[in-house]
Design an enzyme around this catalytic site. Structure first.
Site, PDB file in Angstrom:
ATOM      1  N   LYS B  54       0.847  -1.205   0.000  1.00 31.34           N
ATOM      2  CA  LYS B  54       0.000   0.000   0.000  1.00 31.34           C
ATOM      3  C   LYS B  54       0.881   1.254   0.000  1.00 31.34           C
ATOM      4  O   LYS B  54       2.098   1.160   0.200  1.00 31.34           O
ATOM      5  CB  LYS B  54      -0.932   0.000   1.208  1.00 31.34           C
ATOM      6  CG  LYS B  54      -0.227   0.161   2.546  1.00 31.34           C
ATOM      7  CD  LYS B  54      -1.214   0.381   3.689  1.00 31.34           C
ATOM      8  CE  LYS B  54      -0.461   0.455   5.013  1.00 31.34           C
ATOM      9  NZ  LYS B  54      -1.231   1.097   6.073  1.00 31.34           N
ATOM     10  N   TYR B 274      17.135  30.862   7.965  1.00 37.61           N
ATOM     11  CA  TYR B 274      16.065  31.768   8.359  1.00 37.61           C
ATOM     12  C   TYR B 274      16.032  31.901   9.872  1.00 37.61           C
ATOM     13  O   TYR B 274      16.204  30.922  10.600  1.00 37.61           O
ATOM     14  CB  TYR B 274      14.720  31.272   7.825  1.00 37.61           C
ATOM     15  CG  TYR B 274      14.635  31.332   6.324  1.00 37.61           C
ATOM     16  CD1 TYR B 274      14.606  32.554   5.659  1.00 37.61           C
ATOM     17  CD2 TYR B 274      14.612  30.175   5.551  1.00 37.61           C
ATOM     18  CE1 TYR B 274      14.547  32.626   4.271  1.00 37.61           C
ATOM     19  CE2 TYR B 274      14.547  30.229   4.162  1.00 37.61           C
ATOM     20  CZ  TYR B 274      14.513  31.461   3.532  1.00 37.61           C
ATOM     21  OH  TYR B 274      14.461  31.528   2.157  1.00 37.61           O
ATOM     22  N   MET B 322      12.788  25.047   1.986  1.00 37.80           N
ATOM     23  CA  MET B 322      11.996  24.347   0.970  1.00 37.80           C
ATOM     24  C   MET B 322      12.874  23.578  -0.018  1.00 37.80           C
ATOM     25  O   MET B 322      12.598  22.429  -0.346  1.00 37.80           O
ATOM     26  CB  MET B 322      11.120  25.351   0.210  1.00 37.80           C
ATOM     27  CG  MET B 322      10.086  24.695  -0.679  1.00 37.80           C
ATOM     28  SD  MET B 322       9.148  25.889  -1.658  1.00 37.80           S
ATOM     29  CE  MET B 322       8.271  26.777  -0.388  1.00 37.80           C
TER      30      MET B 322
END
Lengths: 379, 379
Positions: B54, B274, B322
């Protein structure tokens, strides 16, 4: 048991699985609102705007959202592949290639149109120097600033700038500017220091600036008048990156919705989930939702995170598993198998709040959905 | 600057971006080792085994890994779409459809072969009763147990069992058994209680059992002799789900690797990332890696999480962004742009340890990678 009537206008098939509903119109509305906000403060000196579409448009889908940013002056992408996708989809305006690809040689292909390349490494200048002149190629020299992810600073920055000036005179490149990512865009005092430093740098090394991002534009748009290009990513998708409220109305461009596939009734003190991650003090009706970390809904989220069941406020109970998560139905007697659970992006469930429950930021949630989530675009 | 020599045998192009290297051979090796482990304890009474595929084979790719589980007696999938994919790819043995899809009507199609369906809702029995007889359809009635995600218990369970016995006699279904997911598979005492309860249930309602998962099979394989089918997911992919060491050698089937795209040198007390998520006390060389939360590497990971640079041990520094993350190079003077960073799955970087740094389990990491990660299968 008949399914809940489908009043969404979407095919029922889609609603049997976790589904991402994306509204390109929200993106164009947010873009227009952000532009108006910047123009109100920067007036006739308002800079041009890059719509940031990297990371597959922050998970919203690069090509399907491209037409929604038609009013932007250019789009910013993370890879050559994304650049080619934009051109193939008919984007003719400038493209900013953020500095994640090392190789500058593909920029010699004139068919890629006006490209702005973020340069962060001296070695890239040596390769650039070998390209033919008269390309529509603009270079943004990345200043490392306080972020220090990549880019140059101090003497190395000044030297790279001088070498690129030579290439500008030789017409190998068509433009040269300064680009910086802020490390403290959400902190007004430190942001002011970062801005003062880049203005100081620009005094010594003249050239256009590209520094502002969504946070900076929302919180203090005045500075945009000092820049030539600004960038916006998260805000376009309706995400507020500020710790406080956004000064403009932002519309969520993405909804994550999943169906209830079972309903359980817990007896008092009965457990729920792996390692009994939730115990109900009372008899309690619980809904099992077909969504979990295997779709990108963070496992770090625990009991209490907001959601909505058929539009009515509820919360997550217990630990998120790979394919399922549980929601409280004790106050929702009408909820049944097939009921739709909004995990973020509608009915007052803000992606920023869900992200906080996972100890992260909204950008991780929208870019972190896996390919198993069905995508659907709303007109 | 010349790139680091590529000694991996992979095309260089792939190594310019985050890449997932998948070894189907590791899956077949793990399957054989697990079978041998169970046989050693359960002997001639050893049950049949479902290889759980799955969630796109736990992020490893369903179709490309199917041939690696050829020795399993059947495969377990999460959706009809995955079931069809297995049949289209040539899988002819049984398929267990885990109970995430509500609709039993598609099971009336005889072309889907021998299907085992996990039933968790009385309403599904009423629909089943309308199917034609002589299908090769086996029902596993899901016992809610201590997990309570879905399934029935108590009187409702016994009643569903009796109704299904009628369908068995009418030859609408070809088999009927009891299936349970353990809530405490990693806790020996509580697991024993869960096992005792299902044996008790079986005494009253005779039928085959399908209860064991990777954790249970690894930690206490003796119980498998009491069951007819066992399931294994994570262990097949080389992930150890136990808090302690695995009793058998498991080989990682997945490596996440990404290139260094820049190198920065921090001055003493200079910040990185950051909100200055890392501050170096000394002058320090730092590598910027082209991978981040937009690819599925969790943002919850902070400084100190293990990785390897060109095979040499290092750690993450600061906050994951990101598209990039940072690694320590202070002890790695030979690391350069193009160096390969192993984020998990090789060079002693265990996915279980990386998951712990993110406050989660390995299954979230392997199923949570986004479509932006390039996949490559190794022979």
């Amino acid at each position: 048991m008949p399914a809940t009537p489908n009043t969404t206008g979407l095919p029922t098939l889609l609603l049997n699985a976790p589904t991402l509903l994306i509204r390109p119109k929200a993106i164009s509305t947010n873009l227009a609102a952000l532009r108006a906000h910047v123009h109100a403060y920067a007036g006739s000196a308002a800079p041009r705007l890059w719509a940031v579409l990297k990371a597959d448009a922050y998970g919203h889908g690069l090509v399907p959202t491209l037409s929604a940013v038609g009013l932007a002056d250019g789009v910013a992408v993370g890879s050559l592949a994304e650049l080619y996708d934009c051109r193939a989809a008919g984007w003719t305006k400038p493209i900013l290639l953020l500095g994640l690809e090392q190789d500058v040689l593909p920029l010699a292909d004139p068919s890629i149109g006006q490209v702005h390349f973020v340069l962060h490494d001296e070695a890239q200048i040596h390769t650039l120097a070998q390209l033919p002149p008269h390309l529509d190629l603009h270079i943004w020299l990345r200043h490392a600033g306080q972020l220090n992810f990549s880019g140059l600073k101090g003497q190395a920055y000044a030297q790279a700038y001088q070498q690129l000036q030579v290439l500008l005179k030789r017409k190998i490149i068509a433009g040269l500017g300064h680009l910086q990512h802020y490390a403290y865009a959400e902190d007004p005092v430190r942001l002011q220091n970062e801005r003062a430093a880049i203005l100081e740098l620009q005094k010594a090394l003249p050239g256009p600036l590209c520094t502002e991002n969504s946070s900076a534009l929302l919180a203090s748009p005045q500075f945009a008048a000092h820049t030539q290009w600004v960038r916006s990513g998260v805000a376009l998708y309706g995400i507020n990156p500020l710790p406080g409220p956004s000064p403009i109305d932002l519309q969520a461009a993405m909804t994550l919705r999943a169906p209830l596939i079972a309903i359980q009734t817990l007896a008092p003190n009965e457990h729920l989930g792996y390692q009994a991650s939730y115990t109900s003090p009372h008899r309690r009706r619980v809904g099992i939702v077909h969504c979990g970390y295997g779709f990108g809904y963070p496992r770090q989220i625990g009991s209490g995170c907001p959601c909505a069941v058929d539009g009515k406020a509820s919360v997550i109970l217990g630990r998120v598993s790979m394919d399922t998560l549980c929601v409280d139905l004790h106050h929702l007697p009408h909820a049944r198998v097939g009921s739709q659970v909004s995990l973020w992006g509608e009915h007052g469930i803000h992606i920023e709040d869900v992200a906080a429950c996972a100890g992260t930021i909204a950008a991780q949630l929208c870019t972190g959905l896996t390919a198993r989530v069905q995508r659907h675009y709303l007109p």
